[in-house]
Design a protein around this motif. Structure first.
Motif, PDB file in Angstrom:
ATOM      1  N   SER B 298      71.080 106.035  91.866  1.00 56.56           N
ATOM      2  CA  SER B 298      70.201 105.071  91.119  1.00 56.56           C
ATOM      3  C   SER B 298      68.913 105.580  91.500  1.00 56.56           C
ATOM      4  O   SER B 298      68.717 105.747  92.742  1.00 56.56           O
ATOM      5  CB  SER B 298      70.334 103.710  91.168  1.00 56.56           C
ATOM      6  OG  SER B 298      70.228 103.312  92.634  1.00 56.56           O
ATOM      7  N   PHE B 362      69.545 120.148 103.541  1.00 57.26           N
ATOM      8  CA  PHE B 362      70.710 119.259 103.772  1.00 57.26           C
ATOM      9  C   PHE B 362      70.099 118.071 104.184  1.00 57.26           C
ATOM     10  O   PHE B 362      70.810 117.117 103.672  1.00 57.26           O
ATOM     11  CB  PHE B 362      71.392 119.928 105.257  1.00 57.26           C
ATOM     12  CG  PHE B 362      72.565 118.990 105.651  1.00 57.26           C
ATOM     13  CD1 PHE B 362      73.607 119.123 105.016  1.00 57.26           C
ATOM     14  CD2 PHE B 362      72.464 117.940 106.667  1.00 57.26           C
ATOM     15  CE1 PHE B 362      74.837 118.184 105.281  1.00 57.26           C
ATOM     16  CE2 PHE B 362      73.497 117.528 107.067  1.00 57.26           C
ATOM     17  CZ  PHE B 362      74.635 117.348 106.423  1.00 57.26           C
ATOM     18  N   ALA B 363      69.042 117.757 104.784  1.00 57.61           N
ATOM     19  CA  ALA B 363      68.584 116.346 105.225  1.00 57.61           C
ATOM     20  C   ALA B 363      68.173 115.829 103.739  1.00 57.61           C
ATOM     21  O   ALA B 363      68.348 114.440 103.700  1.00 57.61           O
ATOM     22  CB  ALA B 363      67.265 116.276 105.951  1.00 57.61           C
ATOM     23  N   TRP B 366      71.647 114.772 102.163  1.00 58.62           N
ATOM     24  CA  TRP B 366      71.981 113.871 102.791  1.00 58.62           C
ATOM     25  C   TRP B 366      71.378 112.381 102.327  1.00 58.62           C
ATOM     26  O   TRP B 366      71.919 111.370 102.087  1.00 58.62           O
ATOM     27  CB  TRP B 366      72.164 113.659 104.369  1.00 58.62           C
ATOM     28  CG  TRP B 366      72.781 112.958 105.167  1.00 58.62           C
ATOM     29  CD1 TRP B 366      72.199 111.749 106.010  1.00 58.62           C
ATOM     30  CD2 TRP B 366      74.215 112.837 105.307  1.00 58.62           C
ATOM     31  NE1 TRP B 366      73.337 111.330 106.447  1.00 58.62           N
ATOM     32  CE2 TRP B 366      74.387 111.902 106.211  1.00 58.62           C
ATOM     33  CE3 TRP B 366      75.150 113.817 104.869  1.00 58.62           C
ATOM     34  CZ2 TRP B 366      75.810 111.476 106.529  1.00 58.62           C
ATOM     35  CZ3 TRP B 366      76.500 113.473 105.344  1.00 58.62           C
ATOM     36  CH2 TRP B 366      76.808 112.355 105.839  1.00 58.62           C
ATOM     37  N   PHE B 370      73.252 109.123 100.381  1.00 60.73           N
ATOM     38  CA  PHE B 370      73.582 108.511 101.210  1.00 60.73           C
ATOM     39  C   PHE B 370      74.049 107.104 100.594  1.00 60.73           C
ATOM     40  O   PHE B 370      75.315 106.589 101.262  1.00 60.73           O
ATOM     41  CB  PHE B 370      72.331 108.161 102.406  1.00 60.73           C
ATOM     42  CG  PHE B 370      72.801 107.308 103.486  1.00 60.73           C
ATOM     43  CD1 PHE B 370      73.787 108.107 104.550  1.00 60.73           C
ATOM     44  CD2 PHE B 370      72.675 106.023 103.642  1.00 60.73           C
ATOM     45  CE1 PHE B 370      74.005 107.293 105.511  1.00 60.73           C
ATOM     46  CE2 PHE B 370      72.830 105.550 104.814  1.00 60.73           C
ATOM     47  CZ  PHE B 370      73.814 106.103 105.641  1.00 60.73           C
ATOM     48  N   ARG B 378      81.635 102.571 104.098  1.00 62.44           N
ATOM     49  CA  ARG B 378      81.419 101.069 104.706  1.00 62.44           C
ATOM     50  C   ARG B 378      81.553 100.076 103.553  1.00 62.44           C
ATOM     51  O   ARG B 378      81.326  98.958 104.145  1.00 62.44           O
ATOM     52  CB  ARG B 378      79.996 100.949 105.545  1.00 62.44           C
ATOM     53  CG  ARG B 378      79.987 101.812 106.409  1.00 62.44           C
ATOM     54  CD  ARG B 378      78.547 101.860 107.463  1.00 62.44           C
ATOM     55  NE  ARG B 378      78.218 100.273 107.432  1.00 62.44           N
ATOM     56  CZ  ARG B 378      76.872 100.089 108.045  1.00 62.44           C
ATOM     57  NH1 ARG B 378      76.170 101.251 107.921  1.00 62.44           N
ATOM     58  NH2 ARG B 378      76.661  98.914 108.065  1.00 62.44           N
ATOM     59  N   VAL B 380      79.201  99.165 101.614  1.00 64.29           N
ATOM     60  CA  VAL B 380      77.763  98.598 101.177  1.00 64.29           C
ATOM     61  C   VAL B 380      76.855  99.866 100.978  1.00 64.29           C
ATOM     62  O   VAL B 380      77.113 100.729 101.373  1.00 64.29           O
ATOM     63  CB  VAL B 380      77.152  97.696 102.357  1.00 64.29           C
ATOM     64  CG1 VAL B 380      77.612  96.525 102.217  1.00 64.29           C
ATOM     65  CG2 VAL B 380      77.254  98.527 103.622  1.00 64.29           C
ATOM     66  N   LYS B 381      76.312  99.575  99.812  1.00 67.21           N
ATOM     67  CA  LYS B 381      75.345 100.417  99.308  1.00 67.21           C
ATOM     68  C   LYS B 381      73.965 100.575 100.272  1.00 67.21           C
ATOM     69  O   LYS B 381      73.372  99.441 100.411  1.00 67.21           O
ATOM     70  CB  LYS B 381      74.564 100.411  97.804  1.00 67.21           C
ATOM     71  CG  LYS B 381      74.908 101.431  97.170  1.00 67.21           C
ATOM     72  CD  LYS B 381      74.458 101.285  95.766  1.00 67.21           C
ATOM     73  CE  LYS B 381      75.156 102.453  94.896  1.00 67.21           C
ATOM     74  NZ  LYS B 381      74.988 102.172  93.473  1.00 67.21           N
ATOM     75  N   ILE B 382      73.940 101.474 100.802  1.00 65.16           N
ATOM     76  CA  ILE B 382      72.482 101.456 101.773  1.00 65.16           C
ATOM     77  C   ILE B 382      71.513 102.672 101.301  1.00 65.16           C
ATOM     78  O   ILE B 382      72.097 103.800 101.222  1.00 65.16           O
ATOM     79  CB  ILE B 382      72.937 101.755 103.374  1.00 65.16           C
ATOM     80  CG1 ILE B 382      73.568 100.573 103.754  1.00 65.16           C
ATOM     81  CG2 ILE B 382      71.541 102.012 104.228  1.00 65.16           C
ATOM     82  CD1 ILE B 382      74.205 100.725 105.405  1.00 65.16           C
ATOM     83  N   THR B 383      70.387 102.273 101.034  1.00 66.50           N
ATOM     84  CA  THR B 383      69.456 103.386 100.645  1.00 66.50           C
ATOM     85  C   THR B 383      68.418 103.908 101.658  1.00 66.50           C
ATOM     86  O   THR B 383      68.150 102.970 102.399  1.00 66.50           O
ATOM     87  CB  THR B 383      68.682 103.129  99.348  1.00 66.50           C
ATOM     88  OG1 THR B 383      67.868 101.930  99.751  1.00 66.50           O
ATOM     89  CG2 THR B 383      69.632 102.671  98.105  1.00 66.50           C
ATOM     90  N   VAL B 384      67.890 104.879 101.626  1.00 64.18           N
ATOM     91  CA  VAL B 384      66.806 105.370 102.367  1.00 64.18           C
ATOM     92  C   VAL B 384      65.917 105.681 101.557  1.00 64.18           C
ATOM     93  O   VAL B 384      65.893 106.554 100.394  1.00 64.18           O
ATOM     94  CB  VAL B 384      67.429 106.586 103.339  1.00 64.18           C
ATOM     95  CG1 VAL B 384      68.251 105.958 104.448  1.00 64.18           C
ATOM     96  CG2 VAL B 384      67.666 107.575 102.877  1.00 64.18           C
ATOM     97  N   PHE B 388      62.245 107.724 105.108  1.00 70.21           N
ATOM     98  CA  PHE B 388      63.352 108.407 105.638  1.00 70.21           C
ATOM     99  C   PHE B 388      62.997 110.019 105.753  1.00 70.21           C
ATOM    100  O   PHE B 388      62.982 111.142 106.462  1.00 70.21           O
ATOM    101  CB  PHE B 388      64.702 108.463 105.084  1.00 70.21           C
ATOM    102  CG  PHE B 388      65.941 109.395 105.234  1.00 70.21           C
ATOM    103  CD1 PHE B 388      66.525 109.331 106.680  1.00 70.21           C
ATOM    104  CD2 PHE B 388      66.130 110.291 104.566  1.00 70.21           C
ATOM    105  CE1 PHE B 388      67.510 110.309 107.079  1.00 70.21           C
ATOM    106  CE2 PHE B 388      67.049 111.238 104.852  1.00 70.21           C
ATOM    107  CZ  PHE B 388      67.795 111.266 106.100  1.00 70.21           C
TER     108      PHE B 388
END
Lengths: 151, 666
Positions: B298, B362-363, B366, B370, B378, B380-384, B388
């Motif tokens: 998203s 790559f970063a 990622w 992510f 896991r 759960v949706k975790i955004t950066v 970041f």
């Protein structure tokens, strides 16, 4: 062999550095991303954590004070007619309203939830319709469809 | 007309299939007639797609609202230039446009090589036509652009107002050109792997295509940034949004390729690595298209599920699978002929540059995927967010800037202490000077001062390179300084054009550092006559002005700008209402100077109380970002300039690479 081993030391250093940066970066900056429906049952557990919540601005809930730039509204679930329609989280925000912010719009709110009370928002993002595919309602960015309905 | 368009697409699909089959058959049987037939079919594919594009344009310009696409992305009051831009403003049109550029490029490649590369070309055709087939398949069977509605709406729902901006009319085509031209080096790489002709020929043949791709990706990203800066009204130009990341990732890997390819030409090293970079760049362009259309990630741009995701994913897996398979098959033949001698050498600096660039890609990758990964792993949706990317890519960028200074001047193979002293004493001094200068000018931030020092260091190396080359010519050939300088560049456009690109990069870094570390942001609600202070500026709000035409209604705040009590100018930030879509948008007012940009947004206007909310940004050094972008474009043009010596080298394909002008320059 000497060239090779130097080569590998170099690779290891870079990979290590990038890995370290990514690891600490994620640890320090990650935010839970949830829809409102997912957030409601977990909200007390997530109190004071950085969260990003997608939902819909509930009709009739918006209060906007143009002098102090204070906004409050209730963030409700996306899907109409599914689940508890009255459920929602009050959101407080201070700042400039995004252009597309309005009642009934899909928004993403980023901020912190204060235990037992409300979400203090740092940013409010309205789904911006790049219009690659506006057709499905009930999803963020189905904005143009909604406007057609409104007309 | 739309029937013709649909028909042309079906025909193109069949012809592309035919081109793939005959080229492959011709190559395997060594029958040139079949290969030629395949080539001709590929020309015809381009013709058919061209007809389809013309048909869609015709429908847009004649405002045929019965066509779903036309109704969804234009309206009768939309100006003509934006009506044409609507061709790539929506999903279906953009896919068609993509296929159009791809087949156009394929045609150019065929014409360029009609007498050359007899063995490679059939496979180039196969690869390019397979990519075309994928897009044509989507257009024929999944998202037909000429789909008609059951009824004819009286009016279209208009192009998204945010896209009605001149930057936006050229930004997507530029990015598409960049994306699609990456397919050409990829096709040649596949051909080289398939035929086993792994020498320098494919690399030299596609050098300009790789540059062209990089050029358009650079321009596309700059334009996108410029658009965001002028239109989105949040005071910045880059937000690490997944859509932006999709555009920058292939840029990183393409930049890496442009550098590592020099090592292959000079030292016959890194052959596998170059293949990997070409494959990676192309895969990232497809991944980018996938990202922006699948709804997997998203984004603020939020493209929702369009049903195309799985097709792109499948195609991506096919691309990666086939190309890596071929690569492994040829691995024994791709052995490096040289080894790294020392870490203090140009080879090592270039290698390091490559790893950093791939690390950046790559970063970014990622961070972008992510949320999806964390949901898988896991639950759960975790955004950066941007923090970041700034945290990770910032230091990598600084390292890269450092290497930009080191790479071009450090000696090949092994640098001696003496040569290091000779080459780096002036740059180190100028770097130190730049740091001190900026600190004295009031830029007090350690991170930023490091960037400024490095900028001075890199500029020092480049200027001393130009100086030394010019002096050598003057001494040896008795030329005037202007003559010597222009011939120096003309004799070796690749090297000196590259330096100009580096100057552009340095200026971009200045702009980024200045505007990220020293940004000032203020917001306030004002009555007419009130003022606010932001940095060295005082802004006085004097009143509101309304305007209206058939397409747009607007409200503009009149804001007088003063520096130290001295009147400078009047800015008019606006709120606009695009009537068709009934959507308010913000028109920012910007006063750019070389020192800083004053950026004013009309946040809101409350009619009853007369209160206007202004949001003001002061962005130091931001103009240098755009100047740097222009410099980079200029440098790339120099690098791409025709070079007779290079053509000779290509004619003597297989002979060791000779870098012309090297003698004079060193």
């Amino acid at each position: 062999m000497r060239g090779k081993s130097k080569f590998f030391i170099g690779v290891l250093l870079i990979v290590g550095a990038v890995g370290y940066l990514i690891y600490t970066g994620i640890r320090e900056t990650s935010t839970y991303y949830l829809t409102l429906e997912e957030f409601l049952p977990k909200r007390e557990a997530l109190a004071n954590e950085g969260v990003r919540i997608a939902g819909r601005v509930q009709a009739g809930s918006v209060r906007w004070d143009p002098k102090d730039l204070r906004l409050s509204f209730v963030l409700g679930p996306f899907k109409e007619g599914v689940g508890d329609q009255t459920a929602g989280v009050p959101v407080h925000y201070q700042g400039i309203l995004p252009d597309m912010f309005a009642e009934g719009r899909d928004v993403i709110v980023e901020g912190r939830y204060n235990a037992g009370s409300a979400l203090s928002a740092k940013t409010i993002m309205t789904s911006c319709p790049s219009k690659y595919e506006p057709e499905k309602s009930g999803q963020p960015s189905a904005v143009s469809r909604q406007q057609n309905k409104e007309k | 007309m739309t029937h013709l368009g649909t028909l042309a697409l079906y025909l193109a699909f069949v012809l592309a299939l035919y081109a793939i089959a005959t080229s492959l058959w011709g190559a395997l049987q060594r029958r040139h007639v079949w290969v030629a037939s395949g080539t001709h079919a590929a020309y015809a594919v381009f013709g058919c797609v061209g007809v389809a594009v013309a048909a869609l344009l015709h429908a847009l310009v004649t405002r045929d609202f019965n066509v779903e696409y036309v109704a969804a992305y234009s309206s009768s009051t939309l100006p003509v230039r934006y009506t044409i831009a609507a061709l790539w403003g929506g999903q279906k049109g953009s896919l068609l446009f993509w296929a159009f550029i791809l087949t156009f490029f394929s045609t150019i490649v065929q014409v360029q090589n009609r007498e050359k590369n007899r063995e490679l070309m059939p496979y180039v055709t196969v690869t390019l036509m397979t990519i075309a087939l994928f897009f044509l398949g989507l257009l024929c069977f999944i998202t037909p652009p000429f789909e008609r509605l059951a009824f004819t709406p009286r009016e279209g729902s208009d192009l998204n107002p945010l896209l009605q901006n001149y930057w936006m009319t050229i930004h997507p085509p530029s990015l598409y050109l960049g994306y699609v031209s990456a397919a050409v080096p990829f096709a040649f790489a596949m051909a080289a792997l398939a035929t086993g002709k792994l020498g320098d020929v494919w690399i030299r043949t596609t050098r300009r295509w790789a540059l062209l791709s990089w050029f358009f990706l650079s321009v596309g990203n700059m334009l996108g940034g410029r658009w965001a800066y002028e239109v989105l009204g949040w005071g910045g130009y880059w937000a690490w949004d997944p859509v932006e990341n999709a555009a920058i990732m292939p840029w990183f890997t393409a930049s890496a390729y442009l550098h590592s390819v020099m090592i292959q030409e000079k030292k016959n090293m890194l052959k596998v690595w170059n293949m990997v970079l070409v494959i990676l760049t192309f895969a990232l362009t497809i991944f980018g298209t996938f990202l922006t259309r699948s709804g997997v990630i998203s984004s603020v741009h939020s493209f929702t599920q369009s049903g195309l995701g799985p097709y792109f994913m499948a195609f991506l897996i096919l691309v990666i699978g086939v190309s890596l398979g071929l690569l492994f098959y040829r691995l024994p033949e791709l052995k490096s002929e040289n080894e790294l001698d020392s870490l203090l050498s140009r080879e090592a600096a270039f290698l390091l540059n490559n790893w950093v660039l791939v690390g950046l890609a790559f970063a970014t990758f990622w961070g972008t995927v992510f949320p999806v990964l964390s949901e898988w792993v896991r639950g759960v949706k975790i955004t950066v967010g941007p923090p970041f990317f700034n945290k990770v890519n910032g230091p990598l960028g600084v390292l890269l800037l450092f290497l930009t200074g080191v790479g071009p001047v450090i000696a090949w193979r092994r640098a001696s202490a003496k040569s290091l002293r000779r080459n780096f004493s002036v740059p180190l001094l100028s770097g130190f000077g730049a740091g001190v200068l900026f600190f004295a000018l009031g830029y007090h931030n350690y991170y930023a001062v490091v960037v400024f020092s490095l900028a001075g260091f890199v500029l020092g190396t480049i200027v001393s390179e130009f100086y030394r080359g010019t002096r050598a010519r003057q001494a040896m050939l008795h030329e005037s300084s202007v003559q010597a300088l222009s011939r120096l560049v003309g004799k070796n456009p690749r090297r000196y054009g590259g330096y100009v690109v580096h100057i552009g990069v340095v200026l971009i870094c200045l702009g980024v550092a200045g505007s990220s570390f020293f940004k000032i942001e203020k917001q306030m609600s004002l009555k007419p006559g009130d003022s606010l202070e932001a940095g060295r500026y005082t802004l006085k709000y004097t009143g509101m002005k309304n305007g209206e035409d058939a397409h747009i209604a607007s409200q503009a705040a009149e804001v007088e700008v003063f520096i130290g009590g001295q009147y400078i100018t009047t800015l008019r930030p606006e709120k606009r209402l695009y009537k068709r879509q009934n959507q308010p948008t913000t028109e920012v007012a910007i006063r750019p100077t070389l020192r800083d940009d004053l950026y004013v947004v009309l946040g809101s206007y409350d009619e009853p109380s007369g209160l206007a909310t202004l949001q003001v940004f002061v962005n130091p050094l931001l103009s240098w970002l755009w100047i740097g972008g222009l410099t980079l474009v200029l440098g790339t043009c120099i690098v791409m300039a025709p070079n007779p010596a290079e053509r000779r080298a290509l004619a003597l394909a297989g002979a060791p690479a000779e870098i012309p002008g090297e003698v004079v320059a060193d």
